[in-house]
Design a protein around this motif. Structure first.
Motif, PDB file in Angstrom:
ATOM      1  N   ARG A   1       4.764  85.129  47.729  1.00 12.24           N
ATOM      2  CA  ARG A   1       3.714  85.369  46.748  1.00 12.24           C
ATOM      3  C   ARG A   1       3.040  84.046  46.437  1.00 12.24           C
ATOM      4  O   ARG A   1       3.716  83.032  46.265  1.00 12.24           O
ATOM      5  CB  ARG A   1       4.264  85.975  45.464  1.00 12.24           C
ATOM      6  N   LYS A   2       1.707  84.050  46.370  1.00 14.41           N
ATOM      7  CA  LYS A   2       0.915  82.831  46.192  1.00 14.41           C
ATOM      8  C   LYS A   2       1.384  81.792  47.202  1.00 14.41           C
ATOM      9  O   LYS A   2       1.329  82.054  48.403  1.00 14.41           O
ATOM     10  CB  LYS A   2       1.012  82.321  44.753  1.00 14.41           C
ATOM     11  N   ASN A   3       1.845  80.633  46.781  1.00 15.45           N
ATOM     12  CA  ASN A   3       2.331  79.622  47.728  1.00 15.45           C
ATOM     13  C   ASN A   3       3.851  79.552  47.776  1.00 15.45           C
ATOM     14  O   ASN A   3       4.406  78.650  48.380  1.00 15.45           O
ATOM     15  CB  ASN A   3       1.785  78.231  47.361  1.00 15.45           C
TER      16      ASN A   3
ATOM     17  N   ARG B   1       3.253  92.795  50.097  1.00 13.10           N
ATOM     18  CA  ARG B   1       3.057  91.384  49.793  1.00 13.10           C
ATOM     19  C   ARG B   1       1.770  91.238  48.995  1.00 13.10           C
ATOM     20  O   ARG B   1       0.709  91.706  49.424  1.00 13.10           O
ATOM     21  CB  ARG B   1       2.965  90.570  51.092  1.00 13.10           C
ATOM     22  N   ASP B   2       1.843  90.634  47.817  1.00 15.07           N
ATOM     23  CA  ASP B   2       0.664  90.397  46.990  1.00 15.07           C
ATOM     24  C   ASP B   2      -0.119  89.264  47.633  1.00 15.07           C
ATOM     25  O   ASP B   2       0.288  88.107  47.582  1.00 15.07           O
ATOM     26  CB  ASP B   2       1.088  90.043  45.567  1.00 15.07           C
ATOM     27  N   SER B   3      -1.244  89.583  48.270  1.00 12.37           N
ATOM     28  CA  SER B   3      -1.956  88.611  49.098  1.00 12.37           C
ATOM     29  C   SER B   3      -2.920  87.725  48.313  1.00 12.37           C
ATOM     30  O   SER B   3      -3.593  86.883  48.905  1.00 12.37           O
ATOM     31  CB  SER B   3      -2.726  89.344  50.196  1.00 12.37           C
ATOM     32  N   ARG B   4      -2.981  87.888  46.996  1.00 10.10           N
ATOM     33  CA  ARG B   4      -3.918  87.066  46.222  1.00 10.10           C
ATOM     34  C   ARG B   4      -3.444  85.614  46.182  1.00 10.10           C
ATOM     35  O   ARG B   4      -2.296  85.338  45.843  1.00 10.10           O
ATOM     36  CB  ARG B   4      -4.029  87.597  44.788  1.00 10.10           C
ATOM     37  N   VAL B   5      -4.328  84.706  46.538  1.00  8.61           N
ATOM     38  CA  VAL B   5      -4.030  83.273  46.487  1.00  8.61           C
ATOM     39  C   VAL B   5      -5.184  82.572  45.786  1.00  8.61           C
ATOM     40  O   VAL B   5      -6.266  83.143  45.609  1.00  8.61           O
ATOM     41  CB  VAL B   5      -3.814  82.660  47.892  1.00  8.61           C
ATOM     42  N   VAL B   6      -4.977  81.325  45.412  1.00  4.00           N
ATOM     43  CA  VAL B   6      -5.994  80.563  44.702  1.00  4.00           C
ATOM     44  C   VAL B   6      -7.163  80.270  45.640  1.00  4.00           C
ATOM     45  O   VAL B   6      -6.976  79.867  46.789  1.00  4.00           O
ATOM     46  CB  VAL B   6      -5.391  79.244  44.171  1.00  4.00           C
ATOM     47  N   GLU B   7      -8.372  80.488  45.139  1.00  5.72           N
ATOM     48  CA  GLU B   7      -9.571  80.228  45.929  1.00  5.72           C
ATOM     49  C   GLU B   7      -9.790  78.724  46.042  1.00  5.72           C
ATOM     50  O   GLU B   7      -9.544  77.977  45.093  1.00  5.72           O
ATOM     51  CB  GLU B   7     -10.756  80.888  45.223  1.00  5.72           C
TER      52      GLU B   7
END
Length: 160
Positions: A42-44, A136-142
């Motif tokens: 998740r995220k990084n 998998r939560d695919s949201r990451v920081v832009e």
């Protein structure tokens, strides 16, 4: 060349009929020590999770779970897959996690625990998938863009 069909019944019995899709059969995946291994992300943050039958002990990076994740909300996030399938005291969980912050690490551990549970007990997969724990939560920081203060925030405009 092309076979000639004289009636509709011939069409149904011919080889042109589509094959029925079979549902995949999930099998138990264990290592030599009898543990199920899975990777959660998740995220990084990346979490490597091992589960084995036990008393419900959990260690994260060599520390007890409640020491590493001190906030109750994070501990609740981690226990969600185990509580859903009522296995909270049946498995010992060992986790190594790195990258990201505590919230991302908690989400990665939850993802890894859910995947490891499906490897140990494939029958639990539909319940965990329905609740979204295997996704998998695919949201990451832009990323930050050139000419901007942040990813989308522009610098303050000044006419002069």
């Amino acid at each position: 060349m092309a076979e000639t069909l004289s009636s509709l019944a011939d069409l149904q019995t011919s080889s042109l009929a589509p094959a029925v899709a079979e549902t995949p059969v999930h099998v138990q995946k264990l290592d030599k020590q009898g543990r199920a291994y899975a990777t959660g992300k998740r995220k990084n943050a990346v979490a490597r999770v091992w589960i084995k039958p036990g008393k419900g002990l959990a260690t994260v990076n060599g520390k007890p779970l409640d020491v590493y994740f001190a906030r109750p909300v994070l501990r609740m996030i981690l226990s969600q897959p185990l509580v859903l399938v009522d296995r909270i005291t049946q498995y010992d969980v060992t986790v190594t996690v790195n990258g990201g912050g505590l919230s991302g690490q908690a989400g990665a551990v939850r993802h890894g625990i859910a995947k490891a549970l499906t490897y140990y007990e494939p029958d639990l997969r539909p319940a965990l998938k329905k609740e979204g724990f295997l996704t998998r939560d695919s949201r990451v920081v832009e990323r930050k863009k050139y000419g901007h203060a942040k990813a989308r925030r522009s610098f303050q405009f000044s006419k002069r």
